[in-house]
Write a protein that holds these residues in place. Structure first.
Motif, PDB file in Angstrom:
ATOM      1  N   ARG A  23       3.881  74.218  10.342  1.00 44.18           N
ATOM      2  CA  ARG A  23       3.811  73.289   9.231  1.00 44.18           C
ATOM      3  C   ARG A  23       2.622  72.224   9.565  1.00 44.18           C
ATOM      4  O   ARG A  23       2.972  70.977   9.804  1.00 44.18           O
ATOM      5  CB  ARG A  23       5.272  72.463   9.054  1.00 44.18           C
ATOM      6  CG  ARG A  23       6.224  73.463   8.493  1.00 44.18           C
ATOM      7  CD  ARG A  23       7.408  73.023   8.190  1.00 44.18           C
ATOM      8  NE  ARG A  23       8.192  72.711   9.557  1.00 44.18           N
ATOM      9  CZ  ARG A  23       8.703  73.708  10.180  1.00 44.18           C
ATOM     10  NH1 ARG A  23       8.712  74.961   9.718  1.00 44.18           N
ATOM     11  NH2 ARG A  23       9.468  73.807  11.232  1.00 44.18           N
ATOM     12  N   ILE A  24       1.485  72.632   9.985  1.00 38.91           N
ATOM     13  CA  ILE A  24       0.464  71.803  10.402  1.00 38.91           C
ATOM     14  C   ILE A  24      -0.528  72.104   9.367  1.00 38.91           C
ATOM     15  O   ILE A  24      -1.344  73.255   9.315  1.00 38.91           O
ATOM     16  CB  ILE A  24      -0.204  71.761  11.849  1.00 38.91           C
ATOM     17  CG1 ILE A  24       1.304  71.818  12.791  1.00 38.91           C
ATOM     18  CG2 ILE A  24      -1.280  70.889  12.258  1.00 38.91           C
ATOM     19  CD1 ILE A  24       0.668  71.971  14.047  1.00 38.91           C
ATOM     20  N   ILE A  28       1.593  77.159   7.751  1.00 37.98           N
ATOM     21  CA  ILE A  28       2.934  77.215   7.693  1.00 37.98           C
ATOM     22  C   ILE A  28       3.592  77.630   9.059  1.00 37.98           C
ATOM     23  O   ILE A  28       4.498  77.119   9.560  1.00 37.98           O
ATOM     24  CB  ILE A  28       3.671  78.016   6.370  1.00 37.98           C
ATOM     25  CG1 ILE A  28       3.159  77.499   4.939  1.00 37.98           C
ATOM     26  CG2 ILE A  28       5.130  78.061   6.485  1.00 37.98           C
ATOM     27  CD1 ILE A  28       3.348  75.739   4.900  1.00 37.98           C
ATOM     28  N   GLU A  29       2.968  78.783   9.351  1.00 34.77           N
ATOM     29  CA  GLU A  29       3.555  79.407  10.904  1.00 34.77           C
ATOM     30  C   GLU A  29       2.371  80.283  11.227  1.00 34.77           C
ATOM     31  O   GLU A  29       2.043  81.359  10.474  1.00 34.77           O
ATOM     32  CB  GLU A  29       4.850  80.296  10.696  1.00 34.77           C
ATOM     33  CG  GLU A  29       5.119  80.700  12.214  1.00 34.77           C
ATOM     34  CD  GLU A  29       6.519  81.390  12.120  1.00 34.77           C
ATOM     35  OE1 GLU A  29       6.937  81.865  13.121  1.00 34.77           O
ATOM     36  OE2 GLU A  29       7.355  81.129  11.280  1.00 34.77           O
ATOM     37  N   ILE A  94      -2.153  65.608   8.675  1.00 32.99           N
ATOM     38  CA  ILE A  94      -1.603  67.077   8.713  1.00 32.99           C
ATOM     39  C   ILE A  94      -0.591  67.195   9.732  1.00 32.99           C
ATOM     40  O   ILE A  94       0.186  68.254   9.747  1.00 32.99           O
ATOM     41  CB  ILE A  94      -3.010  68.137   9.116  1.00 32.99           C
ATOM     42  CG1 ILE A  94      -3.294  67.676  10.437  1.00 32.99           C
ATOM     43  CG2 ILE A  94      -3.984  67.752   8.210  1.00 32.99           C
ATOM     44  CD1 ILE A  94      -4.082  68.910  11.097  1.00 32.99           C
ATOM     45  N   TRP A  95      -0.233  66.376  10.442  1.00 37.12           N
ATOM     46  CA  TRP A  95       0.832  66.407  11.251  1.00 37.12           C
ATOM     47  C   TRP A  95       2.013  65.576  10.988  1.00 37.12           C
ATOM     48  O   TRP A  95       1.950  64.425  10.660  1.00 37.12           O
ATOM     49  CB  TRP A  95       0.614  65.791  12.956  1.00 37.12           C
ATOM     50  CG  TRP A  95       1.624  65.843  13.959  1.00 37.12           C
ATOM     51  CD1 TRP A  95       2.716  65.179  14.073  1.00 37.12           C
ATOM     52  CD2 TRP A  95       2.070  67.057  14.699  1.00 37.12           C
ATOM     53  NE1 TRP A  95       3.673  65.369  14.970  1.00 37.12           N
ATOM     54  CE2 TRP A  95       3.198  66.636  15.353  1.00 37.12           C
ATOM     55  CE3 TRP A  95       1.766  68.530  14.914  1.00 37.12           C
ATOM     56  CZ2 TRP A  95       3.811  67.527  16.397  1.00 37.12           C
ATOM     57  CZ3 TRP A  95       2.210  69.045  15.882  1.00 37.12           C
ATOM     58  CH2 TRP A  95       3.519  68.904  16.553  1.00 37.12           C
ATOM     59  N   GLN A  98       8.472  64.891  11.610  1.00 35.80           N
ATOM     60  CA  GLN A  98       9.705  65.581  11.303  1.00 35.80           C
ATOM     61  C   GLN A  98       9.645  66.984  10.935  1.00 35.80           C
ATOM     62  O   GLN A  98      10.790  67.857  11.374  1.00 35.80           O
ATOM     63  CB  GLN A  98      10.332  64.924  10.254  1.00 35.80           C
ATOM     64  CG  GLN A  98      10.556  63.475  10.193  1.00 35.80           C
ATOM     65  CD  GLN A  98      11.230  62.926  11.352  1.00 35.80           C
ATOM     66  OE1 GLN A  98      12.355  63.460  11.604  1.00 35.80           O
ATOM     67  NE2 GLN A  98      10.756  61.954  11.950  1.00 35.80           N
ATOM     68  N   GLY A  99       8.627  67.619  11.062  1.00 38.54           N
ATOM     69  CA  GLY A  99       8.702  69.094  10.577  1.00 38.54           C
ATOM     70  C   GLY A  99       7.531  69.785  11.400  1.00 38.54           C
ATOM     71  O   GLY A  99       7.852  71.090  11.777  1.00 38.54           O
ATOM     72  N   SER A 100       6.326  69.352  12.002  1.00 40.90           N
ATOM     73  CA  SER A 100       5.450  69.963  12.598  1.00 40.90           C
ATOM     74  C   SER A 100       5.674  70.383  14.120  1.00 40.90           C
ATOM     75  O   SER A 100       6.871  69.630  14.410  1.00 40.90           O
ATOM     76  CB  SER A 100       4.128  69.213  12.545  1.00 40.90           C
ATOM     77  OG  SER A 100       3.703  69.023  11.154  1.00 40.90           O
TER      78      SER A 100
END
Length: 399
Positions: A23-24, A28-29, A94-95, A98-100
Motif C-alpha cells: 500500500r505505497i 498494493i503488494e 504515497i505513504w 495507518q496502512g503502508s
C-alpha cells in the motif's frame, strides 16, 4: 565461536534478501526475493521506480540522510516531507501511516520511525543509476552539481549527478574519458566503439574556465559538443560514467563497500545492438560480485535471462553464452560466461491493475499464465503481429 556466529549471521542476511512493500502509491503488494540478477518489468506507473528507490533507502539510510543534511535539506522528522525530498515533489502522500508497510529482510520497518531516527553517515552499499540520467548533463556538456537541481527533484537524480561530477573533476583537462585502456574489457570497448560511439571518442575538454565533454574523431579534427550528439549517445554517456564508478581500473573487483547496483531502464534511447553491449556489461557486473537490479521495457533483457536459464539447464558451457553476443572467446570473456551460468536470475512483473507483483522467472512461452508467456507484456505485440500475418496467409491460401 563468535566469528562463526558472525559469519552465520552475515550468511543468513545475504540469503534473505527480500523486500515487501504494501500500500505505497500504486503498489498494493510487491514481494521481491532478490537473485544475483533481478529484473522488474511492467507498464509505466506500476511502481517499479518507487520500489527500487525504497530499496536504495533501506540499504543506504545513513548516507542518504547525511547527503540531504549536508545540502541544508530538512524534513522535520516527518515522513511526508521526507518523501517530497527523496522521491520528489508531489509524492508525500504515497505513504499512509495507518496502512503502508515495509518488510526488509524479514523485519518490519516503519518509515515514520525511520525518518525520526538519528543515523550516522555510514558506508554506501548501493549505487543507483536513474532513468532520468540524461538530465545530469547540461546543454554545455558538463555535469550538474547536486545544488543545481530544485529541492523537489528526485534524490536519485541529484545524487547520481553529483557523483558523476566529482568523478569527472578528478580527471585532468583534455583527457580521454572513453576509451581508456584500463577501463572495461577490450572486447566490450570494441562493441561500444562500434555500436554507440561510431568510432568517436569521449574527451574532457577545456573551453574557457569550464570543462565540457565532447565527442572527437580519431584525428581530433572534428569535435562534437553535447547538443549535436545523437539521442542514444546523450542517454548512454551518463550511464557509462556511472559504470566507471563500479568498474575500477585496478585488480580490485568492486568499488569500496558497494554491493548493489540498481539501473533503471538501461535500454533508454538505445539501438538493439547497443543494448546487447550493455548486457555484456551486466555480465561483468555479476562477475565482479555485485547484486544487480534492473527495471526494463526491453525484451532483449529477458532474452538474456531466458537464454541463461536454458543454457544452465542444458549444461552448456561458457562459449555458448559468449556466442550470444558475437564476441571472441578468450580468458576474460569466458570468465564472464562461466560466472553468468552460476548466477541466480529472477524476473518480476508489476501489474498496474492489481497493484501486485508476480514472479515470472521461468519465462516459459508455453505457460498457461498469460503474463509469463508474454514476458510481462514485452512480447505480446510480436505475438499478435505474427498471428495476424499467419491468419491472413492461411486465408489467402484457402481462396
Amino acid at each position: 565461536m563468535c566469528r562463526q556466529l558472525a559469519a552465520l549471521g552475515a550468511w543468513l542476511t545475504m540469503t534473505n534478501e527480500t523486500l515487501i512493500l504494501k500500500r505505497i502509491g500504486p503498489i498494493i503488494e510487491a514481494n521481491i526475493h532478490f537473485g544475483d540478477l533481478t529484473v522488474m518489468v511492467g507498464p509505466q506507473a506500476s511502481g517499479k521506480s518507487i520500489f527500487l528507490q525504497f530499496l536504495k533507502l533501506l540499504v543506504d539510510t545513513g548516507p542518504i540522510f547525511h547527503t540531504l543534511k549536508l545540502h541544508g535539506l530538512d524534513w522535520r522528522k516527518n515522513a511526508a516531507d521526507f518523501l517530497e525530498l527523496y522521491l520528489g515533489e508531489g509524492t508525500g502522500r504515497i505513504w499512509n501511516s495507518q496502512g503502508s508497510e515495509m518488510i526488509w529482510r524479514g523485519e518490519r520497518v516503519s518509515l515514520d520511525e525511520l525518518v525520526r531516527a538519528k543515523r550516522k553517515a555510514g558506508v554506501e552499499r548501493s549505487f543507483f543509476i536513474p532513468a532520468q540520467r540524461v538530465l545530469t548533463l547540461s546543454r554545455d556538456g558538463w555535469l550538474r552539481p547536486f545544488t543545481d537541481y530544485k529541492p523537489g527533484d528526485p534524490f536519485a537524480v541529484r545524487d547520481f549527478s553529483e557523483k558523476l561530477r566529482l568523478l569527472m573533476e578528478g580527471l585532468g583537462r583534455s583527457e580521454a574519458v572513453y576509451p581508456q585502456p584500463k577501463r572495461l574489457k577490450s572486447e566490450i570497448r570494441k562493441l561500444l566503439s562500434r555500436n554507440i560511439f561510431s568510432g568517436f571518442q569521449l574527451e574532457l575538454e577545456k573551453t574557457g574556465p569550464q570543462k565540457r565533454l565532447v565527442l572527437s574523431d580519431a584525428e581530433h579534427t572534428r569535435k562534437l559538443p553535447y547538443m549535436v550528439w545523437s539521442a542514444g549517445q546523450r542517454e548512454f554517456v551518463p550511464l557509462l560514467l556511472g559504470l566507471y564508478r563500479l568498474l575500477p581500473p585496478t585488480k580490485v573487483k568492486r568499488r569500496g563497500e558497494i554491493q548493489w547496483v540498481i539501473i533503471e531502464e538501461l535500454e533508454m534511447g538505445l539501438h538493439p545492438e547497443a543494448i546487447e553491449t550493455l548486457l555484456v556489461i551486466v555480465l561483468e557486473l555479476l562477475w565482479r560480485g555485485y547484486k544487480v537490479c534492473l527495471s526494463t521495457h526491453s525484451p532483449y533483457v529477458l532474452d538474456l535471462v531466458w537464454a541463461l536459464r536454458n543454457l544452465r539447464e542444458n549444461k552448456a558451457d561458457a562459449r555458448a553464452v559468449i556466442r550470444i553476443f558475437k564476441i571472441k572467446p578468450g580468458p576474460t570473456t569466458l570468465d564472464l560466461g562461466r560466472t553468468a551460468l552460476q548466477k541466480d536470475a529472477r524476473v518480476y512483473y508489476f501489474d498496474r491493475e492489481s497493484g501486485k507483483t508476480r514472479d515470472i522467472s521461468n519465462l516459459d512461452p508455453a505457460s498457461a499464465e498469460k503474463v509469463e508467456a508474454g514476458w510481462g507484456g514485452l512480447t505480446e505485440l510480436s505475438g499478435r503481429v505474427a498471428n495476424a500475418v499467419a491468419d491472413a496467409v492461411a486465408a489467402g491460401e484457402s481462396r
